[in-house]
Design a protein around this motif. Structure first.
Motif, PDB file in Angstrom:
ATOM      1  N   PRO A  72     -18.510 -16.007  37.236  1.00  0.00           N
ATOM      2  CA  PRO A  72     -18.212 -14.586  37.428  1.00  0.00           C
ATOM      3  C   PRO A  72     -16.905 -14.142  36.805  1.00  0.00           C
ATOM      4  CG  PRO A  72     -17.712 -15.812  39.433  1.00  0.00           C
ATOM      5  CD  PRO A  72     -18.351 -16.785  38.462  1.00  0.00           C
ATOM      6  N   VAL A  73     -16.123 -15.100  36.262  1.00  0.00           N
ATOM      7  CA  VAL A  73     -14.830 -14.746  35.681  1.00  0.00           C
ATOM      8  C   VAL A  73     -15.002 -14.309  34.239  1.00  0.00           C
ATOM      9  CG1 VAL A  73     -12.544 -15.584  35.125  1.00  0.00           C
ATOM     10  CG2 VAL A  73     -13.665 -16.351  37.221  1.00  0.00           C
ATOM     11  N   LYS A  74     -14.410 -13.190  33.874  1.00  0.00           N
ATOM     12  CA  LYS A  74     -14.458 -12.700  32.501  1.00  0.00           C
ATOM     13  C   LYS A  74     -13.062 -12.753  31.901  1.00  0.00           C
ATOM     14  CE  LYS A  74     -18.306  -9.577  33.391  1.00  0.00           C
ATOM     15  NZ  LYS A  74     -18.782  -8.174  33.341  1.00  0.00           N
ATOM     16  N   PRO A  75     -12.958 -13.084  30.625  1.00  0.00           N
ATOM     17  CA  PRO A  75     -11.628 -13.150  30.001  1.00  0.00           C
ATOM     18  C   PRO A  75     -11.024 -11.770  29.887  1.00  0.00           C
ATOM     19  CG  PRO A  75     -13.335 -13.385  28.350  1.00  0.00           C
ATOM     20  CD  PRO A  75     -14.036 -13.415  29.671  1.00  0.00           C
ATOM     21  N   PRO A  76      -9.704 -11.648  30.080  1.00  0.00           N
ATOM     22  CA  PRO A  76      -9.041 -10.348  29.966  1.00  0.00           C
ATOM     23  C   PRO A  76      -8.878  -9.950  28.505  1.00  0.00           C
ATOM     24  CG  PRO A  76      -7.428 -12.058  30.351  1.00  0.00           C
ATOM     25  CD  PRO A  76      -8.782 -12.733  30.396  1.00  0.00           C
ATOM     26  N   LEU A  77      -8.517  -8.708  28.289  1.00  0.00           N
ATOM     27  CA  LEU A  77      -8.243  -8.230  26.938  1.00  0.00           C
ATOM     28  C   LEU A  77      -6.948  -8.849  26.424  1.00  0.00           C
ATOM     29  CD1 LEU A  77      -9.066  -4.453  27.367  1.00  0.00           C
ATOM     30  CD2 LEU A  77     -10.509  -6.199  26.301  1.00  0.00           C
ATOM     31  N   ASP A  78      -6.879  -9.006  25.131  1.00  0.00           N
ATOM     32  CA  ASP A  78      -5.656  -9.516  24.514  1.00  0.00           C
ATOM     33  C   ASP A  78      -4.581  -8.434  24.613  1.00  0.00           C
ATOM     34  OD1 ASP A  78      -3.662 -10.629  23.089  1.00  0.00           O
ATOM     35  OD2 ASP A  78      -4.844 -11.008  21.272  1.00  0.00           O
ATOM     36  N   LEU A  79      -3.549  -8.741  25.396  1.00  0.00           N
ATOM     37  CA  LEU A  79      -2.514  -7.740  25.620  1.00  0.00           C
ATOM     38  C   LEU A  79      -1.488  -7.711  24.498  1.00  0.00           C
ATOM     39  CD1 LEU A  79      -1.946  -8.252  29.442  1.00  0.00           C
ATOM     40  CD2 LEU A  79      -3.391  -6.584  28.303  1.00  0.00           C
ATOM     41  N   GLY A  80      -1.439  -8.730  23.701  1.00  0.00           N
ATOM     42  CA  GLY A  80      -0.512  -8.778  22.579  1.00  0.00           C
ATOM     43  C   GLY A  80       0.926  -8.638  23.020  1.00  0.00           C
ATOM     44  N   GLU A  81       1.703  -7.904  22.225  1.00  0.00           N
ATOM     45  CA  GLU A  81       3.119  -7.759  22.521  1.00  0.00           C
ATOM     46  C   GLU A  81       3.377  -6.828  23.703  1.00  0.00           C
ATOM     47  OE1 GLU A  81       4.969  -6.431  18.992  1.00  0.00           O
ATOM     48  OE2 GLU A  81       4.635  -8.293  17.864  1.00  0.00           O
ATOM     49  N   GLN A  82       2.366  -6.078  24.126  1.00  0.00           N
ATOM     50  CA  GLN A  82       2.551  -5.129  25.216  1.00  0.00           C
ATOM     51  C   GLN A  82       2.361  -5.759  26.585  1.00  0.00           C
ATOM     52  OE1 GLN A  82       3.500  -2.057  24.356  1.00  0.00           O
ATOM     53  NE2 GLN A  82       3.391  -2.720  22.217  1.00  0.00           N
ATOM     54  N   ARG A  83       2.075  -7.061  26.618  1.00  0.00           N
ATOM     55  CA  ARG A  83       1.639  -7.653  27.868  1.00  0.00           C
ATOM     56  C   ARG A  83       2.725  -7.639  28.958  1.00  0.00           C
ATOM     57  NH1 ARG A  83       2.331 -11.923  24.207  1.00  0.00           N
ATOM     58  NH2 ARG A  83       3.971 -13.404  24.777  1.00  0.00           N
ATOM     59  N   CYS A  84       3.991  -7.707  28.587  1.00  0.00           N
ATOM     60  CA  CYS A  84       5.076  -7.830  29.573  1.00  0.00           C
ATOM     61  C   CYS A  84       5.893  -6.549  29.729  1.00  0.00           C
ATOM     62  CB  CYS A  84       6.001  -8.977  29.201  1.00  0.00           C
ATOM     63  SG  CYS A  84       5.179 -10.587  29.222  1.00  0.00           S
TER      64      CYS A  84
END
Length: 757
Positions: free
Chosen positions: A250-262
């Motif tokens: 049931p787990v789906k991978p998250p979107l690639d947050l790139g440099e905005q992740r933090c």
């Protein structure tokens, strides 16, 4: 492996040997029947915040019942944010969907790194951590687990994995894991830290929670750093992680947050960890009733704590009462009124349908339950005073009472001078009009004839639980100077609605309902009906309230208002054929209101509720019971008015219409002079023949100290005083039944007689 002396083949052999050794040690160490099933774990889960429900199972409030830890309701896996599931598995157990409860590869790597003092890497899987949460003996102590505890944890994890579904393991773990301080489980953590449900977590919030799993009490800076690293690792997830989020998971991978992740993560983390004492999400419709219901539930023996607390409240009626009270208090704000309370009872069952202890935000004292606060009820006690007088055949609704300034003794503490609310006096009025129009002086006269002891006993029989003693309150009891609660007073009016039979109100729904005292009869059904009939007579109350007031409803309703001394408390209590409604407005700190009476204060709320409760089915007047007769009485103007009386109290003679007014004095009720408790001092310098005490009162026979004096006259009876304590009685024409009684004292004559010797 170069430099270590261990080849790839040697490493594999060492790893398999470790696995074999572990399996051998685990064999027989853990019994499958000792490990609970997922269903058992879920059934045994008890939130610290108990849901309080209405009679139909609809939520009313959430009540904190366990101060040791904050656990909210169990959340199913499908109701959790996918971002949270991905972050947790990636952070704590990347091979969760592949191993059988124990990740032997991870254990070997952890042991190898620890052996060579490399960066420590934990080898506990989510399943192993769950084993520690389920069994306190396997929980990680501060000094670390022993070898035996570690092996037991591993064995329990393998049993869990064999018996449970992977999704159940993850669901149980997320509901049981400690996260920060007192917070246990993701439901409590997300609602406290982020003010939202678990399903609404975004990637950054999910990363913060996953970081807290690893270090629950770390600083905000460390948690933010760990969360940022986790987001970066998730963004570049390996193929192995992708396998853990395949279609079978049931787990789906998250979107690639790139440099905005933090970006903004430090601020988010700091704000979240700074939040404390945040209540659970959801409408708090009845917080005071919830606390009372919990106290009652605790007093009722039970085998298992309830998962939710079912009450008799009706969420729709509760919302209606709360809304009506808030609207009225908003309108009264300029008149220095801050607080109010409402109770709605079902007449038949005694079930509490609405319990508004305060309006919450905006109230003078939101935490105070005004439904249970003791305050002076004012004129709302008058119906029970008249009812007792009717019951004892001391007067009828047609009896004439004199509404004029008077004074009553207080047993040596001075004189009591009651006044009407509007400072106006009506002269001779019928008891029916006096009660319906809430005239004070006639009520005090009736109370004086009954005596404080009789009123005190009747009020307590009605469940009002008065404090002090009858003598402490004295004649003022008739005007409601003793303190009562809105809940008890409303239930006393319910006794009138139930034909004089008292039964307790009920807040808890079965089977948690407390064992109630046995119902009992307080007054005859005929008396209760007679009082209710008067309280529903709009014509009889028009003298004070007019013909168009908030006391008038579409259907039948009996109602009474009351205002305590100095405008501190304002009440309106009444009942229909199905409901009894009680309303109080005032100030929790006891401050007086400004220009607020029963009609302008509590009555509008009462009327709104009654009209809404009977919007579909109008209330109908009850049928008169046995023991009530209708008697034609002449009134001024040459008309005859049918009047309801108790059987046995009918007038013996009909009077011509012209004599109705002239007979008012003889039909009046009680002794006017002397006042009960009076003390007379004779002057030795004044001739005894001119010192007389005038006995004045209604028609009847005067009896003094058990001896007959003679018949009363319109001009009064001049009596030559004699020293000592005396009991004066006014009896009926037969001389058998006592209509009224007073006690007084004469002083001074003995002193003069002694001097002559």
């Amino acid at each position: 492996m170069r430099g270590s002396g261990v080849t790839r083949g040697g490493w594999a052999a060492w790893r398999h040997g470790l696995v074999g050794l572990g399996l051998a040690l685990l064999a027989g160490g853990v019994h499958a029947d000792e490990v609970p099933s997922f269903a058992e774990v879920k059934a045994a889960y008890r939130p610290s915040d108990l849901p309080v429900l209405d009679r139909q199972g609809r939520p009313l409030a959430t009540l904190r019942v366990d101060e040791r830890a904050r656990r909210l309701g169990w959340v199913a896996l499908e109701d959790m944010s996918p971002a949270l599931l991905s972050a947790l598995v990636h952070s704590e157990d990347r091979r969760f969907w592949e191993h059988s409860g124990v990740d032997w590869s991870a254990l070997a790597r952890s042991a190898w790194r620890n052996l060579f003092n490399q960066r420590t890497q934990g080898g506990s899987t989510l399943t192993m951590q769950l084993a520690g949460l389920l069994d306190q003996e396997l929980a990680r102590p501060r000094g670390g687990r022993s070898v035996g505890q570690k092996l037991g944890q591993m064995g329990t994890a393998q049993v869990i994995d064999a018996r449970w579904r992977k999704a159940d393991v993850l669901e149980a773990y997320l509901n049981l894991v400690p996260l920060r301080g007192e917070l246990v489980g993701v439901n409590a953590a997300t609602q406290t830290l982020f003010g939202k449900h678990v399903s609404g977590l975004d990637a950054q919030e999910a990363a913060v929670l996953a970081a807290l799993v690893r270090a629950p009490n770390a600083s905000a800076e460390r948690v933010a750093t760990r969360a940022c690293e986790l987001l970066g690792s998730l963004a570049g997830a390996t193929v192995a992680t992708q396998r853990g989020t395949s279609a079978s998971s049931p787990v789906k991978p998250p979107l690639d947050l790139g440099e905005q992740r933090c970006r903004g993560l430090p601020t988010l983390t700091a704000n979240a960890l700074a939040r404390k004492g945040v209540p659970a999400l959801g409408e708090q419709l009845a917080p005071h009733a919830a606390r009372l219901a919990w106290r009652q539930a605790q007093a009722t023996p039970t085998t298992t704590p309830p998962a939710a607390l079912r009450t008799t409240l009706d969420a729709d009626v509760q919302r209606l009462a709360l809304s009506a009270l808030r609207e009225q208090l908003t309108a009264l704000r300029q008149r220095e009124v801050d607080d109010g309370a409402v109770v709605v009872l079902d007449n038949t069952s005694g079930a509490v349908l609405a319990w508004v202890g305060s309006i919450g935000q905006g109230a003078g004292a939101p935490a105070v339950d005004a439904v249970q606060a003791r305050r002076q009820p004012g004129s709302t006690l008058k119906p029970f005073v008249y009812g007792l007088a009717f019951e004892r055949h001391l007067l009828t609704p047609a009896s004439l009472l004199h509404d004029e300034p008077t004074q009553l003794g207080t047993g040596g503490a001075g004189l009591y001078l009651p006044q009407n609310y509007n400072k106006r006096y009506q002269g001779w009025v019928s008891a029916r009009v006096a009660l319906a129009s809430s005239l004070n002086i006639p009520a005090v006269r009736v109370g004086a004839m009954l005596g404080p002891e009789a009123m005190f006993e009747r009020f307590n029989r009605l469940g009002l639980a008065l404090s002090h003693t009858a003598g402490f309150h004295g004649h003022a009891l008739a005007l409601g100077t003793a303190e009562v609660t809105l809940a008890d007073l409303t239930n006393a009016y319910r006794t009138l609605a139930n034909h004089g039979r008292w039964a307790p109100w009920q807040l808890l729904a079965p089977p948690a309902a407390r064992r109630a005292p046995a119902p009992y009869t307080v007054m005859p059904a005929a008396v209760a009906w007679l009082v209710a009939d008067i309280l529903a007579d709009n014509t009889a109350r028009a003298l004070t309230f007019g013909f168009d007031s908030p006391l008038v409803t579409r259907g039948w309703a009996a109602v009474k208002t009351g205002t305590s001394k100095d405008m501190r408390d304002n009440w309106c209590i009444g009942f229909t054929d199905r409901y009894t409604v009680g309303v109080w407005v005032g100030n929790a700190n006891g401050a007086p209101m400004r220009h607020v009476s029963g009609v302008t204060g509590a009555a509008p709320v009462w009327r709104t509720l009654v009209q809404a409760l009977h919007a579909r089915t109008p209330s109908r007047a009850p049928r008169s019971p046995a023991g009530v007769v209708t008697w034609p009485l002449p009134v001024a103007g040459g008309e005859v008015q049918p009047t309801a009386l108790l059987a046995g109290t009918e007038p013996r003679h009909h009077l011509p219409n012209a004599q109705v007014k002239a007979s008012a004095h003889r039909e009046a009720f009680g002794i006017r002079s002397p006042v009960d408790g009076s003390v007379f001092a004779l002057d030795p310098d004044i001739p005894p023949r001119v010192q007389r005490i005038l006995l004045e009162g209604a028609a009847g026979e005067w009896w003094l100290d058990g001896k007959r004096l003679g018949r009363s006259t319109p001009a009064g009876w001049p009596w030559a005083p004699w020293p000592g304590h005396h009991v004066l009685e006014l009896r009926d024409e037969s001389g058998q039944r006592v209509l009224a009684q007073v006690r007084f004292e004469v002083r001074g004559a003995v002193v003069r007689a002694t001097a002559r010797r």
